[in-house]
Motif scaffolding. Structure first.
Motif, PDB file in Angstrom:
ATOM      1  N   SER A 136       0.836  -1.172   0.092  1.00 23.03           N
ATOM      2  CA  SER A 136       0.004   0.120   0.097  1.00 23.03           C
ATOM      3  C   SER A 136       0.825   1.381   0.108  1.00 23.03           C
ATOM      4  O   SER A 136       0.635   2.230  -0.486  1.00 23.03           O
ATOM      5  N   HIS A 137       2.041   1.311   0.744  1.00 18.74           N
ATOM      6  CA  HIS A 137       2.779   2.253   0.713  1.00 18.74           C
ATOM      7  C   HIS A 137       4.256   1.898   1.379  1.00 18.74           C
ATOM      8  O   HIS A 137       4.174   0.770   2.012  1.00 18.74           O
ATOM      9  N   PHE A 138       5.299   2.784   1.249  1.00 17.41           N
ATOM     10  CA  PHE A 138       6.581   2.325   1.377  1.00 17.41           C
ATOM     11  C   PHE A 138       7.111   2.650   3.002  1.00 17.41           C
ATOM     12  O   PHE A 138       8.296   3.114   3.306  1.00 17.41           O
TER      13      PHE A 138
ATOM     14  N   THR B 175       8.067   1.252   6.844  1.00 11.38           N
ATOM     15  CA  THR B 175       8.745  -0.013   7.477  1.00 11.38           C
ATOM     16  C   THR B 175       7.714  -0.854   7.820  1.00 11.38           C
ATOM     17  O   THR B 175       7.985  -2.150   7.640  1.00 11.38           O
ATOM     18  N   ASP B 176       6.649  -0.699   8.419  1.00  9.58           N
ATOM     19  CA  ASP B 176       5.697  -1.564   9.209  1.00  9.58           C
ATOM     20  C   ASP B 176       4.679  -2.195   8.102  1.00  9.58           C
ATOM     21  O   ASP B 176       4.145  -3.200   8.156  1.00  9.58           O
ATOM     22  N   HIS B 177       5.018  -1.883   6.649  1.00  4.91           N
ATOM     23  CA  HIS B 177       4.330  -2.284   5.586  1.00  4.91           C
ATOM     24  C   HIS B 177       5.243  -3.321   4.788  1.00  4.91           C
ATOM     25  O   HIS B 177       4.836  -4.116   4.016  1.00  4.91           O
ATOM     26  N   VAL B 178       6.366  -2.766   4.461  1.00  6.05           N
ATOM     27  CA  VAL B 178       7.393  -3.385   3.761  1.00  6.05           C
ATOM     28  C   VAL B 178       8.482  -4.111   3.974  1.00  6.05           C
ATOM     29  O   VAL B 178       9.047  -4.887   3.626  1.00  6.05           O
TER      30      VAL B 178
ATOM     31  N   SER C 236      -6.110   0.841   4.478  1.00 13.79           N
ATOM     32  CA  SER C 236      -4.390   0.852   4.770  1.00 13.79           C
ATOM     33  C   SER C 236      -4.192   1.931   5.855  1.00 13.79           C
ATOM     34  O   SER C 236      -5.095   1.616   6.716  1.00 13.79           O
ATOM     35  N   ASP C 237      -3.430   2.904   5.639  1.00  9.51           N
ATOM     36  CA  ASP C 237      -3.183   4.049   6.804  1.00  9.51           C
ATOM     37  C   ASP C 237      -3.855   5.540   6.732  1.00  9.51           C
ATOM     38  O   ASP C 237      -3.396   6.427   6.977  1.00  9.51           O
ATOM     39  N   VAL C 238      -5.107   5.476   6.192  1.00 10.59           N
ATOM     40  CA  VAL C 238      -6.070   6.568   6.093  1.00 10.59           C
ATOM     41  C   VAL C 238      -6.257   7.199   7.460  1.00 10.59           C
ATOM     42  O   VAL C 238      -6.117   8.383   7.659  1.00 10.59           O
TER      43      VAL C 238
ATOM     44  N   GLY D 100      -9.035  -1.956   8.756  1.00 10.54           N
ATOM     45  CA  GLY D 100      -8.139  -1.093   8.894  1.00 10.54           C
ATOM     46  C   GLY D 100      -6.713  -1.653   9.328  1.00 10.54           C
ATOM     47  O   GLY D 100      -6.644  -2.469  10.239  1.00 10.54           O
ATOM     48  N   PHE D 101      -5.476  -1.349   8.659  1.00 11.52           N
ATOM     49  CA  PHE D 101      -4.395  -2.062   8.917  1.00 11.52           C
ATOM     50  C   PHE D 101      -3.974  -1.762  10.357  1.00 11.52           C
ATOM     51  O   PHE D 101      -3.396  -2.661  11.141  1.00 11.52           O
ATOM     52  N   HIS D 102      -4.171  -0.519  11.070  1.00  7.26           N
ATOM     53  CA  HIS D 102      -3.646   0.070  12.291  1.00  7.26           C
ATOM     54  C   HIS D 102      -4.807  -0.482  13.377  1.00  7.26           C
ATOM     55  O   HIS D 102      -4.820   0.240  14.540  1.00  7.26           O
ATOM     56  N   TYR D 103      -5.951  -0.840  12.978  1.00  7.39           N
ATOM     57  CA  TYR D 103      -7.216  -0.950  13.998  1.00  7.39           C
ATOM     58  C   TYR D 103      -6.893  -1.911  15.006  1.00  7.39           C
ATOM     59  O   TYR D 103      -6.264  -3.113  14.715  1.00  7.39           O
TER      60      TYR D 103
HETATM   61 ZN   LIG Z   1       1.428   1.808   8.805  1.00 16.18          ZN
END
Ligand SMILES: [Zn+2]
Length: 328
Positions: free
Chosen positions: A145-147, A149-152, A253-255, A299-302
Motif C-alpha cells: 500500500s505504501h513504503f 517500514t511496518d508495511h514493507v 491501509s493508513d487513512v 483497517g491495518f492499524h485498527y
Molecule cells: Zn502503517
C-alpha cells in the motif's frame, strides 16, 4: 425416580473417598499460559476469503510531538475517554492474506524479522501466517500500500532474501517513483525521512533487486482488488476496494492510524503523515464515503481483527467493530 439404598451407600462411599483424592499432588494448580493464541481471523467477501493476520503491536510513551496540532493533555483526555491508559499509545498492525480462488494475495507485510528479534511485540506476521496454515512459497502476489517500514519490511526474510520467493511484488507507481528517485532522496531532511529512504533502498534494491510491478490507481491489481488513491500519509498511499458478488469491503491501509484517536479526531495531524493537510482531506473524504455507502472497512492499524463499520459522530467518526464470527 427413587434412589435405591445401594446407590445411596455407593454415593456415601465416594464422598468418603474424596478427601483422600484431594490430598494427592495431582490436584496442583494449572500453570498459567505464557503467550496469546495465534492471531488470525477469517471472513468472506462474496467468494473471496480474507484472513487478517496480526503482525503484533507497538506501545510507546506519548510525546508532545506525536500529534503536531494537539497538546499531549488533549490526547490523554481522549485516551481516558476510550478507557485506555494515559501517557502511552499502542499501534496495531494487521496485514491480509486474500484467497481469490485463483490467487493467493498478501496485502502489506508487517515490520519484518528484524523487528521480531528487536522489538518482540511485532514482526509476527510470518509466524501467525504459518499458524493460519499459509506457506509463503504459495503466495502468488504481494501488494504493497505504501513504503513505510511496518508495511514493507516483511518483504524480506531474516537473511535479506525475499520472504515470498514465488510472488510478484506490486507497488503503487507514484510511491515507487517518489522513494526510488535519487533527487528526492538527496533532498530528504531529518532522521526519519532519510531513514525511510535508506530502508526502502535496502528492501527494494538490495533485497528484491528492483523486481517489482508498479500499478496504477483505478485498476484491479489482483482479481476483485481495485486500487484506490488515498494520498497524504505518503505521496503514493493506496487503499483498495475488495469485491466479489454482492460482497464489498474497503481496505483503508493508513487513512487513519488507531481509530481511537484519528477516526474520532480526523483533524489531528500525526507526525508520520507526510503531507498532513492532504492526509486530513483524504481521511474526511474516505470516511464520509464509508458512512454514506455503509461500506465495511478493514483497517491495518485498527485493534485486531480490524473489521468494522463507520458512523458519523460530531466532527469525527466512530468505528463500530464487526462482531467476531466463529464460523467463516
Ligand atoms: Zn502503517
Amino acid at each position: 425416580m427413587e434412589i435405591s439404598r445401594r446407590d445411596a451407600l455407593a454415593g456415601a462411599a465416594a464422598v468418603a473417598a474424596a478427601p483422600l483424592l484431594a490430598a494427592t499432588p495431582a490436584r496442583a494448580a494449572a500453570p498459567a499460559a505464557d503467550k496469546q493464541a495465534p492471531s488470525f481471523y477469517r471472513y468472506k467477501v462474496g467468494d473471496i476469503q480474507v484472513t487478517v493476520v496480526s503482525d503484533g503491536r507497538f506501545t510507546f510513551p506519548l510525546q508532545d510531538s506525536f500529534i503536531t496540532n494537539a497538546k499531549k493533555e488533549e490526547v490523554n483526555a481522549v485516551l481516558e475517554n476510550a478507557f485506555l491508559p494515559r501517557d502511552i499509545f499502542t499501534i496495531y498492525f494487521a496485514p491480509l492474506v486474500i484467497n481469490t480462488g485463483g490467487k493467493l494475495v498478501v496485502i502489506d507485510t508487517g515490520n519484518g524479522p528484524v523487528a521480531r528479534q528487536k522489538v518482540k511485540t511485532n514482526g509476527a506476521f510470518a509466524e501467525n501466517m504459518a499458524a493460519a496454515g499459509f506457506d509463503p512459497n504459495a503466495v502468488d502476489m504481494v501488494v504493497i500500500s505504501h513504503f513505510h517500514t511496518d508495511h514493507v519490511n516483511g518483504l524480506l526474510s531474516a537473511d535479506g532474501t525475499p520472504a515470498f520467493p514465488n510472488a510478484e511484488v506490486l507497488v503503487p507507481a507514484t510511491e515507487w517513483k517518489f522513494w526510488m528517485d535519487d533527487g528526492e532522496m538527496s533532498r530528504a531532511s531529518g532522521e526519519r525521512m532519510t531513514g525511510l529512504f535508506k530502508n526502502n533502498r535496502n528492501i527494494f534494491d538490495a533485497g528484491l533487486k528492483r523486481k517489482v510491478t508498479p500499478y496504477e490507481w483505478g485498476k484491479e491489481v489482483a482479481p476483485g482488488l481495485l486500487a484506490v488513491e488515498s494520498v497524504g500519509h505518503t505521496p503514493g498511499h493506496t487503499s483498495y476496494v475488495l469485491s466479489s458478488g454482492s460482497g464489498k469491503v474497503f481496505i483503508q491501509s493508513d487513512v487513519t492510524n488507531n481509530p481511537c484517536l484519528f477516526a474520532t479526531h480526523p483533524g489531528w495531524h500525526a507526525f508520520f503523515d507526510q503531507d498532513a493537510d492532504v492526509a486530513e482531506k483524504t481521511r474526511r473524504r474516505v470516511y464520509d464515503m464509508l458512512v454514506a455507502e455503509k461500506l465495511q472497512v478493514q483497517g491495518f492499524h485498527y485493534p485486531f481483527p480490524g473489521l468494522g463499520n463507520i458512523e458519523k459522530d460530531g466532527d469525527g467518526y466512530r468505528v463500530v467493530p464487526a462482531p467476531w464470527n466463529p464460523t467463516i
